[in-house]
Scaffold this motif. Structure first.
Motif, PDB file in Angstrom:
ATOM      1  N   CYS A  39       0.871  -1.191   0.000  1.00 47.62           N
ATOM      2  CA  CYS A  39       0.000   0.000   0.000  1.00 47.62           C
ATOM      3  C   CYS A  39       0.903   1.235   0.000  1.00 47.62           C
ATOM      4  O   CYS A  39       1.304   1.719   1.048  1.00 47.62           O
ATOM      5  CB  CYS A  39      -0.896  -0.035   1.234  1.00 47.62           C
ATOM      6  N   PRO A  95      -1.679   5.514  -0.125  1.00 48.01           N
ATOM      7  CA  PRO A  95      -3.038   5.392   0.411  1.00 48.01           C
ATOM      8  C   PRO A  95      -3.876   6.657   0.269  1.00 48.01           C
ATOM      9  O   PRO A  95      -5.087   6.575   0.064  1.00 48.01           O
ATOM     10  CB  PRO A  95      -2.812   5.051   1.884  1.00 48.01           C
ATOM     11  N   CYS A 145      -5.321   6.584  -3.123  1.00 52.17           N
ATOM     12  CA  CYS A 145      -6.080   5.371  -3.455  1.00 52.17           C
ATOM     13  C   CYS A 145      -7.377   5.331  -2.619  1.00 52.17           C
ATOM     14  O   CYS A 145      -8.452   5.587  -3.137  1.00 52.17           O
ATOM     15  CB  CYS A 145      -5.219   4.138  -3.203  1.00 52.17           C
ATOM     16  N   ARG A 146      -7.268   5.030  -1.392  1.00 51.90           N
ATOM     17  CA  ARG A 146      -8.390   4.996  -0.436  1.00 51.90           C
ATOM     18  C   ARG A 146      -9.583   4.148  -0.898  1.00 51.90           C
ATOM     19  O   ARG A 146     -10.720   4.410  -0.512  1.00 51.90           O
ATOM     20  CB  ARG A 146      -8.867   6.421  -0.117  1.00 51.90           C
ATOM     21  N   CYS A 200     -10.232   1.012  -0.224  1.00 50.79           N
ATOM     22  CA  CYS A 200     -10.763   0.221   0.895  1.00 50.79           C
ATOM     23  C   CYS A 200     -11.634   1.101   1.796  1.00 50.79           C
ATOM     24  O   CYS A 200     -12.698   0.687   2.241  1.00 50.79           O
ATOM     25  CB  CYS A 200      -9.627  -0.419   1.678  1.00 50.79           C
ATOM     26  N   CYS A 248      -8.983  -3.874  -3.137  1.00 47.25           N
ATOM     27  CA  CYS A 248      -7.604  -3.361  -3.056  1.00 47.25           C
ATOM     28  C   CYS A 248      -6.801  -3.772  -4.297  1.00 47.25           C
ATOM     29  O   CYS A 248      -6.595  -4.961  -4.537  1.00 47.25           O
ATOM     30  CB  CYS A 248      -6.921  -3.872  -1.791  1.00 47.25           C
ATOM     31  N   VAL A 297      -4.612  -5.795   1.710  1.00 43.07           N
ATOM     32  CA  VAL A 297      -5.485  -5.951   2.879  1.00 43.07           C
ATOM     33  C   VAL A 297      -5.669  -7.426   3.211  1.00 43.07           C
ATOM     34  O   VAL A 297      -6.011  -8.227   2.339  1.00 43.07           O
ATOM     35  CB  VAL A 297      -6.884  -5.320   2.637  1.00 43.07           C
TER      36      VAL A 297
HETATM   37  S1  SF4 Z   1      -7.210  -0.174  -1.296  1.00 41.82           S
HETATM   38 FE1  SF4 Z   1      -5.241  -1.184  -0.837  1.00 41.82          FE
HETATM   39  S2  SF4 Z   1      -3.699   0.080  -1.833  1.00 41.82           S
HETATM   40 FE2  SF4 Z   1      -5.581   1.307  -1.708  1.00 41.82          FE
HETATM   41  S3  SF4 Z   1      -5.389   2.462   0.205  1.00 41.82           S
HETATM   42 FE3  SF4 Z   1      -6.498   0.577   0.696  1.00 41.82          FE
HETATM   43  S4  SF4 Z   1      -4.905  -0.874   1.364  1.00 41.82           S
HETATM   44 FE4  SF4 Z   1      -3.875   0.800   0.272  1.00 41.82          FE
END
Ligand code: SF4
Ligand code: SF4
Length: 98
Positions: A12, A15, A18-19, A21, A68, A73
């Motif tokens: 990751c 983050p 991305c966020r 999750c 993800c 995760v």
């Molecule tokens: S979806 Fe995966 S890569 Fe994206 S923020 Fe969450 S843990 Fe990180």
């Protein structure tokens, strides 16, 4: 049993941008915040981390694992006392580092 949400921070990497999750979770388990607070400058996006803070709200739907893109995760259900012990050990290790 309670959710233990592990994020692999080697996978990751970004983050804040991305966020996925965090967005997909119906129980609002995740939070994303800076790991350092600097006076006089904004935190760099690479200094952010995402983590499952409100894990007691997790229903175990698995959506965060599926969404993800980095396979970062991991979700396992453990006895409540086992998770409490893990947090105590992590906290003790953090205090030792200071
Ligand atoms: S979806 Fe995966 S890569 Fe994206 S923020 Fe969450 S843990 Fe990180
Ligand atoms: S398994 Fe479902 S409820 Fe639990 S943290 Fe992931 S998305 Fe949220």
């Amino acid at each position: 049993m309670i959710a233990q949400i592990n994020i692999d921070y080697a996978l990751c990497r970004d983050p804040l941008n991305c966020r996925k999750c965090l967005s997909v979770c119906p129980s609002v388990v995740f939070v994303c915040g800076p790991t350092k607070v600097w006076k006089g400058r904004e935190s760099d996006s690479r200094e952010y981390k995402i983590f499952g803070r409100y894990y007691d709200k997790c229903s175990g739907c698995g959506d965060c694992v599926k969404v993800c893109p980095a396979n970062a995760v991991q979700l396992i259900f453990v006895p409540r006392e086992q998770l409490a012990r893990k947090f105590r050990e992590e906290r003790a290790a953090q205090l030792k580092e200071r």
